[in-house]
Design an enzyme around this catalytic site. Structure first.
Site, mmCIF file in Angstrom:
data_model
loop_
_atom_site.group_PDB
_atom_site.id
_atom_site.type_symbol
_atom_site.label_atom_id
_atom_site.label_comp_id
_atom_site.label_asym_id
_atom_site.label_seq_id
_atom_site.Cartn_x
_atom_site.Cartn_y
_atom_site.Cartn_z
ATOM 1 N N ILE A 134 -7.241 7.900 -1.202
ATOM 2 C CA ILE A 134 -7.207 6.436 -1.171
ATOM 3 C C ILE A 134 -8.003 6.078 0.083
ATOM 4 O O ILE A 134 -7.774 6.640 1.155
ATOM 5 C CB ILE A 134 -5.754 5.898 -1.133
ATOM 6 C CG1 ILE A 134 -5.690 4.374 -0.992
ATOM 7 C CG2 ILE A 134 -4.929 6.515 -0.039
ATOM 8 C CD1 ILE A 134 -4.258 3.798 -1.122
ATOM 9 N N SER A 135 -8.967 5.166 -0.060
ATOM 10 C CA SER A 135 -9.872 4.861 1.058
ATOM 11 C C SER A 135 -9.122 4.197 2.207
ATOM 12 O O SER A 135 -8.051 3.611 2.018
ATOM 13 C CB SER A 135 -10.993 3.937 0.586
ATOM 14 O OG SER A 135 -11.677 4.503 -0.502
ATOM 15 N N GLN A 136 -9.743 4.272 3.388
ATOM 16 C CA GLN A 136 -9.240 3.575 4.576
ATOM 17 C C GLN A 136 -9.128 2.073 4.247
ATOM 18 O O GLN A 136 -10.017 1.526 3.588
ATOM 19 C CB GLN A 136 -10.274 3.821 5.676
ATOM 20 C CG GLN A 136 -10.096 3.086 6.951
ATOM 21 C CD GLN A 136 -11.419 3.035 7.731
ATOM 22 O OE1 GLN A 136 -12.498 3.068 7.159
ATOM 23 N NE2 GLN A 136 -11.298 2.947 9.029
ATOM 24 N N PRO A 137 -8.063 1.397 4.709
ATOM 25 C CA PRO A 137 -7.901 -0.022 4.381
ATOM 26 C C PRO A 137 -9.152 -0.863 4.684
ATOM 27 O O PRO A 137 -9.559 -1.697 3.875
ATOM 28 C CB PRO A 137 -6.721 -0.465 5.250
ATOM 29 C CG PRO A 137 -5.934 0.790 5.490
ATOM 30 C CD PRO A 137 -6.926 1.909 5.509
ATOM 31 N N ARG A 190 0.818 -1.225 0.000
ATOM 32 C CA ARG A 190 0.000 0.000 0.000
ATOM 33 C C ARG A 190 0.853 1.278 0.000
ATOM 34 O O ARG A 190 0.459 2.296 -0.539
ATOM 35 C CB ARG A 190 -0.938 -0.038 1.219
ATOM 36 C CG ARG A 190 -1.892 1.157 1.344
ATOM 37 C CD ARG A 190 -2.910 0.889 2.455
ATOM 38 N NE ARG A 190 -3.577 2.108 2.929
ATOM 39 C CZ ARG A 190 -4.770 2.525 2.499
ATOM 40 N NH1 ARG A 190 -5.420 1.845 1.583
ATOM 41 N NH2 ARG A 190 -5.309 3.619 2.997
#
Ligand code: SAH
Length: 215
Positions: A60-63, A34
């Site tokens: 980028i979205s939260q994992p 990531r």
């Protein structure tokens, strides 16, 4: 900083502990680096529990959100998947780990180019990219076994439902700009089953079947 250790901890503490059960999904998150999908000055934060700016006002979205959406697609490895809103390409790489073919659309050319470069460098060869408005899907490559939308639409875009294969799954956030519901829609013999998955907050899906563009 030990990025591999940070990634393993992310998988344990943010994903497995919060109920992500699919072993293939957990393995994909353990593999995809990531930190290579965020701007250089954010590398140290890449495995933290929040979204990160990727430029052009996008994130980028939260994992956990990426994992939740991915798990809801129930991929087994043989699927053709459409992704709308590729952004950094992180979600694209996760999907590429889990499916046979991935078709990714992004409307901002600069983000698209860097996503494409990252995926190439990491050796994902079964991914095709397209620049443009994904709210209309990608009719030339339909039908898709799974469709994932990483930007919020005011309502479910009809073209995406049309482009779902029999038994196909569509996962997307729907609702106003400040608070949406993540939905999973499944198509069986032409009929749709719809399930609410979680409250969420995504950047807007812009364009014909999304929100009006103001620029
Ligand atoms: N999954 C991405 C998150 C990107 S944020 C990641 O892992 O990085 C959502 C993305 O959707 C933004 O890059 C935005 O430019 C894109 N987007 C918004 N409307 C779109 C549309 N109609 N078609 C394609 N992409 C769109």
């Amino acid at each position: 900083m030990d990025l591999a250790a940070a990634r393993a901890r992310m998988v344990r503490e943010q994903l497995a502990c919060r109920g992500i059960r699919d072993e293939r999904v957990l393995r994909a998150f353990a593999r995809v680096p990531r930190h290579l999908f965020v701007p250089d000055d954010f590398q140290a934060q890449a495995y933290e529990d929040h979204p990160i700016p990727i430029g052009e006002g996008q994130t980028i979205s939260q994992p956990y959100m990426v994992a939740l959406m991915t798990e809801q697609l129930r991929l087994q490895g043989h699927e053709r998947v459409l992704e709308i809103g590729a952004g950094s390409g992180y979600q694209t790489a996760i999907l590429a780990e889990l499916a046979l073919e991935v078709f990714a659309i992004e409307r901002l050319p600069t983000l698209l180019e860097s996503a494409q470069r990252r995926l190439q460098r990491l050796g994902y060869s079964h991914v095709q990219f397209s620049a443009g408005n994904g709210s209309l899907g990608w009719p030339g490559n339909a039908p898709f076994d799974a469709i994932l939308v990483a930007a919020a639409a005011p309502r479910v875009p009809p073209a995406l439902v049309d482009q779902l294969a029999e038994g196909g799954r569509l996962v997307l956030p729907v609702g106003p700009s400040d608070a949406q519901m993540l939905l999973r829609i499944e198509k069986h013999q032409g009929a749709l089953q719809r399930e609410d998955i979680a409250h969420c907050a995504f950047v807007p899906l812009l364009g014909e079947a999304g929100w009006a563009e103001h620029d």
